[in-house]
Design a protein around this motif. Structure first.
Motif, PDB file in Angstrom:
ATOM      1  N   LEU A  73      20.133   5.830 -23.868  1.00  0.00           N
ATOM      2  CA  LEU A  73      21.330   5.889 -24.806  1.00  0.00           C
ATOM      3  C   LEU A  73      22.558   6.436 -23.669  1.00  0.00           C
ATOM      4  CD1 LEU A  73      22.773   5.963 -27.321  1.00  0.00           C
ATOM      5  CD2 LEU A  73      21.944   8.390 -27.408  1.00  0.00           C
TER       6      LEU A  73
ATOM      7  N   ALA B 132      19.280   4.184 -31.455  1.00  0.00           N
ATOM      8  CA  ALA B 132      20.647   4.390 -30.924  1.00  0.00           C
ATOM      9  C   ALA B 132      20.879   3.574 -29.811  1.00  0.00           C
ATOM     10  CB  ALA B 132      20.861   5.772 -30.865  1.00  0.00           C
TER      11      ALA B 132
ATOM     12  N   ARG C 268      23.529   0.401 -29.348  1.00  0.00           N
ATOM     13  CA  ARG C 268      24.694   0.541 -28.435  1.00  0.00           C
ATOM     14  C   ARG C 268      24.787  -0.740 -27.431  1.00  0.00           C
ATOM     15  NH1 ARG C 268      28.466   3.997 -28.173  1.00  0.00           N
ATOM     16  NH2 ARG C 268      28.802   2.967 -26.114  1.00  0.00           N
TER      17      ARG C 268
ATOM     18  N   THR D  18      23.835   3.281 -21.867  1.00  0.00           N
ATOM     19  CA  THR D  18      24.545   2.470 -22.400  1.00  0.00           C
ATOM     20  C   THR D  18      26.095   2.942 -22.538  1.00  0.00           C
ATOM     21  OG1 THR D  18      24.171   3.363 -24.663  1.00  0.00           O
ATOM     22  CG2 THR D  18      22.517   1.327 -24.019  1.00  0.00           C
ATOM     23  N   ARG D  19      26.116   4.119 -22.494  1.00  0.00           N
ATOM     24  CA  ARG D  19      27.555   4.821 -22.545  1.00  0.00           C
ATOM     25  C   ARG D  19      28.229   4.862 -21.268  1.00  0.00           C
ATOM     26  NH1 ARG D  19      31.690   6.222 -22.745  1.00  0.00           N
ATOM     27  NH2 ARG D  19      33.022   7.526 -23.876  1.00  0.00           N
TER      28      ARG D  19
END
Length: 367
Positions: A272, A357, A361, A275-276
């Motif tokens: 997660l 999540a 994303r 991906t950010r």
């Protein structure tokens, strides 16, 4: 040296920092986080330990004694038991940290000056042992607590019996938790840079051209690191047993299943983050925000029971909190995964949420 040119570089760096929100957040957030955690959340004076009471005498004097113990603030009654065996089962499952046993002949024992009350302590946490010793200072005959030296050592009328780590060896308490700390630091970092590394190396174009779905790519990124995490678990476990004689009272298979649950939970969180983040450096910065509370709050370095209730709620979100209860319960108390099913369920829920999540994303595109 030209001051004007140097000042231009300073302005450039400040503008770059202003655009980099992650770095700017770390500049302001890390001091605030450390101040709040160390000043507000960390408390070495334990209060409110979950306790079970087995008052087999059920007399006015025994009830008064139990009320005096509760009034110290060290324990909070959570379980009304009928026998010491019931308290031992609750200790093994981690439902309570302290058990108070008042025998049926309490009045006679107190009159004869014999041991009249027994305090059972979960010694897998050495800090809990130290806090529970305060209960032995309570006098049963009206003597001031300052004169109750013999009771403090457990040789008087209130004795403290420590289970699972009676020698109070620090290694027994630290090594199981160290498995979780190492897995958290390595697994999150490994996968936090996984997607970002593909972009920086130019491999994202190849992935875009493949028929891989988002789910297949995310799960494929996770699977290799599970084996690495289990290898790390084996190394720490073997060295702990060989160098420090740390016992494994539960099933070894349960230890590996619990470790795998933490590994997968941390890997999905790392995905997660990946991906950010826009770069590997930014990914490492974001993982640091997760590392700090993960080391301080789950009960590895500082006692969980001494933290304010709000901080405990925050710690319940961290996978390492649940793993600490799992690994200490299995290795030190001989519990199994069925006994500790709430912690297993918490790790599974965390994994599913983080993986979902991360998949939502992620986009198979360069931007």
């Amino acid at each position: 040296m030209n001051l004007r040119r140097m000042f231009a570089i300073v302005v450039k760096e400040l503008c770059q920092l202003r655009r980099d929100r992650v770095t700017l957040g770390m500049i302001l957030g890390i001091p605030v986080m450390q101040l709040v955690l160390f000043g507000y959340a960390i408390n070495l004076n334990l209060r409110g330990l979950d306790a079970g009471i087995a008052d087999q005498a059920n007399t006015a004097a025994s009830r008064a004694l139990v009320m005096d113990m509760v009034a110290t603030g060290v324990i909070t009654p959570k379980l009304a038991a009928t026998s010491p065996a019931q308290l031992m089962d609750a200790l093994r499952r981690g439902e309570i940290s302290v058990g108070v046993v008042v025998p049926p002949d309490f009045e006679r024992r107190r009159f004869d000056g014999r041991e009249a009350v027994q305090v059972l302590v979960d010694g897998s946490d050495t800090v809990v042992q130290s806090a529970a010793v305060q209960l032995a200072q309570l006098p049963l005959d009206g003597t001031p607590a300052s004169n109750a030296k013999s009771e403090r050592t457990g040789s008087g009328q209130v004795s403290v019996v420590s289970f699972y780590n009676p020698q109070r060896r620090s290694a027994v308490n630290i090594v199981p938790g160290l498995i979780g700390v190492i897995l958290t630091m390595t697994m999150v970092l490994f996968t936090a840079v996984a997607i970002v590394r593909e972009r920086e190396r130019g491999n994202m174009e190849l992935l875009i051209a493949t028929p891989l779905s988002r789910s297949e790519l995310m799960i494929g990124k996770v699977l290799p690191y599970i084996a690495i995490g289990l290898l790390q678990t084996t190394v720490v476990l073997a060295l702990g047993m060989w160098l420090f004689q740390v016992p494994v009272r539960g099933g070894v298979l349960d230890v590996y299943i619990a470790s795998m649950l933490l590994i997968v939970a941390n890997l999905t969180l790392g995905l997660l983050i990946s991906t950010r983040a826009q770069s590997q450096f930014q990914a490492m910065q974001m993982t640091f925000f997760f590392f700090l509370p993960s080391i301080l709050l789950p009960g590895f370095m500082f006692p969980f029971a001494g933290m304010p209730r709000v901080v405990q709620w925050l710690a319940e979100v961290l996978p390492l909190t649940h793993f600490m209860r799992l690994i200490r319960g299995i290795m030190l108390r001989g519990a199994n995964l069925v006994d500790l099913w709430p912690e297993v369920a918490a790790l599974l829920v965390f994994t599913v949420v983080m993986m979902a999540a991360a998949i939502l994303r992620f986009r198979k595109r360069l931007d």
